[in-house]
Design an enzyme around this catalytic site. Structure first.
Site, PDB file in Angstrom:
ATOM      1  N   ASP A 294       0.721  -1.087   0.038  1.00 48.60           N
ATOM      2  CA  ASP A 294       0.076  -0.063  -0.094  1.00 48.60           C
ATOM      3  C   ASP A 294       0.937   1.110   0.088  1.00 48.60           C
ATOM      4  O   ASP A 294       1.912   1.099  -0.734  1.00 48.60           O
ATOM      5  CB  ASP A 294      -0.931   0.139   1.274  1.00 48.60           C
ATOM      6  CG  ASP A 294      -2.223   0.587   0.875  1.00 48.60           C
ATOM      7  OD1 ASP A 294      -2.146   1.524   0.150  1.00 48.60           O
ATOM      8  OD2 ASP A 294      -3.268   0.054   1.305  1.00 48.60           O
ATOM      9  N   HIS A 328       1.837   1.808  -3.376  1.00 49.38           N
ATOM     10  CA  HIS A 328       0.723   2.630  -4.347  1.00 49.38           C
ATOM     11  C   HIS A 328       1.298   4.036  -4.181  1.00 49.38           C
ATOM     12  O   HIS A 328       1.430   4.564  -5.294  1.00 49.38           O
ATOM     13  CB  HIS A 328      -0.431   2.676  -3.438  1.00 49.38           C
ATOM     14  CG  HIS A 328      -1.336   1.300  -3.438  1.00 49.38           C
ATOM     15  ND1 HIS A 328      -2.485   0.923  -2.918  1.00 49.38           N
ATOM     16  CD2 HIS A 328      -0.882   0.040  -3.850  1.00 49.38           C
ATOM     17  CE1 HIS A 328      -2.708  -0.249  -3.280  1.00 49.38           C
ATOM     18  NE2 HIS A 328      -1.854  -0.713  -3.871  1.00 49.38           N
TER      19      HIS A 328
END
Length: 521
Positions: A294, A328
């Protein structure tokens, strides 16, 4: 070349080799400690271990036969070492060592060290106390159990006896909600250092914590490390891996240092952010490697309730000499930032194979305290970053995220629900093998982004770029090789900004009130 002493304990230290490199040094150097211990390094931020307490240390750095720098310092005093194995911990990878480790921590006096010698220590939650040093020696691993019933629960809010105040312990994505306690926990503690060559392993997988991650199970997944209302906390040298959820989560805390860490989670692991300071101040993140599933760093300050009630921004955050891979966003602000983010600097870092470099996520409803101010990115190397710079004022999180109030590009009244983005500065950035877009800035029409300044930035595209959406909001089409898009910005300055190989216009500007552009752009 300058060698800088960054910090030390009684047994460890951090130095910085300032040869102009970003995370990696430009050369391989040999580090010599007190004329005896020798090792090679290729990192600008380098740890030293196995030092003697209360002793003058002389560190020399060589390139081949040539000495290129040196520094001296004195290690701290140490009163006593408590070996967790003497308290009953087995470190055999099978036995539950939680109780014995906790006994050693509670028995440790000021200026004492809790030592984990080599071994695999199975644990649930370990609770910290003030004024201790914890060393995870080389070969030592804290490996967490994964059965939820073994973990305590932190309630979200507990009402005070007179019903005038509340006590907040648990937190999940910016809301005060019940969570399982972290593998390492601290509440109202200060002056703690956790260091060494060992590992903290959350032991999460798709067979346990990562199974059905979106499913609400009354109590939310634990972090690997969580400190609440703490100060003067340092993590140095250790590897943190396989976290059940966010890896390092300091919360309403101050004076925090994260140095020379490896934070490693699989690229497909859910919500395993690397480091999420939330409503924290005075945070130094130095020489940390991130590779995870993430956002690498996600700076937060609460969702609507916590931001509005406590009005505590994350502020004075320095991120230097870090490596961000396979995440991300390399550095994300939000989306839970209702208390604001103030004075954040990112410099001398490398971003590789992340979806975005900077990623700002905000939206109507975050509130008038959700102010972003004095955000600076400089001296950065980006390679295979899908979109280097993204500012999204229409992030479609939460149950109402796709409603017309959040997603409409029409002008709405400015009220207590309206967030604000002030000045952002981007300078000296080399971006190669970009895919989706060079930059995507999308401000609110009723409260525009006040100022964006870009200087000395070069962006070029990959030969075979991937197609993607630069920002998670309604009405943004998929693309590749898109140039710089800016909408609803009061002042945009472009100085020596180069975008080569894009398809279509290099610059798409909509609702930009003032554009300052030099001939080099």
């Amino acid at each position: 070349m300058e060698i800088v002493h960054v910090m030390n304990t009684a047994r460890s230290a951090v130095i910085e080799i300032k040869d102009g490199g970003r995370y990696f040094t430009k050369q391989t150097y040999q580090v010599v400690v007190n004329g005896k211990e020798k090792f090679d390094t290729e990192k600008t931020i380098t740890s030293l271990f196995s030092l003697k307490p209360d002793t003058l240390q002389h560190v020399e750095v060589f390139q081949g036969e040539e000495k290129v720098g040196e520094v001296s310092f004195r290690t701290d005093y140490e009163y006593v070492t408590l070996d967790v194995k003497r308290f009953g911990a087995r470190g055999d990878g099978i036995s539950d060592d939680t109780h014995y480790i906790q006994a050693a921590i509670m028995a440790c006096p000021r200026n004492g060290r809790v030592l984990f010698p080599a071994g695999e220590y199975r644990v649930t939650s370990i609770f910290l106390k003030s004024h201790i040093r914890m060393e995870l020696a080389q070969g030592a691993e804290l490996k967490a159990f994964t059965e939820p019933e073994k973990f305590p629960v932190f309630p979200g809010l507990i009402q005070s006896y007179d019903e005038t105040e509340e006590y907040n312990l648990g937190s999940w994505e910016g809301n005060p909600l019940p969570v399982y306690t972290a593998i390492l926990c601290g509440v109202d503690v200060e002056d703690v250092v956790i260091y060494g060559k060992g590992r903290i392993n959350g032991n999460a997988s798709k067979e346990n914590w990562w199974k059905d991650p979106k499913e609400y199970k009354e109590v939310f997944r634990p972090r690997l490390f969580f400190v609440n209302r703490c100060k003067d906390i340092t993590l140095q040298g250790v590897t943190c891996c396989n976290s059940p959820a966010w890896t390092l989560h300091p919360y309403f805390s101050e004076n925090l240092r994260f140095m020379d860490l490896d934070i490693l989670n699989p690229s497909d692991s859910p919500n395993t952010d690397g480091l999420d300071p939330e409503s924290c101040r005075n945070v130094d993140i130095l020489g940390v490697k991130f590779s995870l599933g993430d956002d690498c760093i996600a700076v937060k300050s609460g969702k609507i309730y916590m931001g509005k009630k406590y009005k505590t921004p994350s502020e004075n955050i320095s991120i230097r000499q870090c490596l961000m891979e396979d995440g991300h966003g390399a550095v994300t602000l939000g989306s839970e930032m209702a208390g604001g983010v103030v004075n954040l600097t990112v410099e001398d870092c490398v971003f590789r194979h992340t979806d975005r470099g900077l990623r700002i996520k905000t939206r109507r409803g975050r509130g008038k305290d959700a102010v972003l101010s004095n955000i600076v990115f400089r001296n950065l190397t980006l390679d295979h970053v899908m979109t280097p710079l993204v500012v999204n004022s229409f992030y479609f999180c939460d149950p109402d995220g796709r409603t017309s109030y959040v997603q409409s590009r029409e002008v709405y009244p400015v009220d207590h629900r309206t967030p604000l983005i002030k000045k952002m500065v981007f300078e000296n950035m080399e971006c190669t093998n970009c895919h989706v877009a060079a930059a995507f800035f999308d401000g609110l029409p009723e409260q525009k982004i006040e100022e964006i300044a870009m200087k000395n930035i070069s962006i070029s595209y990959a030969d075979n770029p991937k197609t993607g959406t630069p920002a998670m909001s309604e009405g943004v089409p998929k693309s590749s090789k898109r140039g710089l898009f800016a909408r609803n910005v009061t002042k945009l300055t472009l100085e020596n900004v180069s975008i080569t190989g894009q398809e279509g216009e290099a610059f798409e500007l909509v609702g930009v009130d003032e554009l300052i552009q030099n001939e080099g752009t």
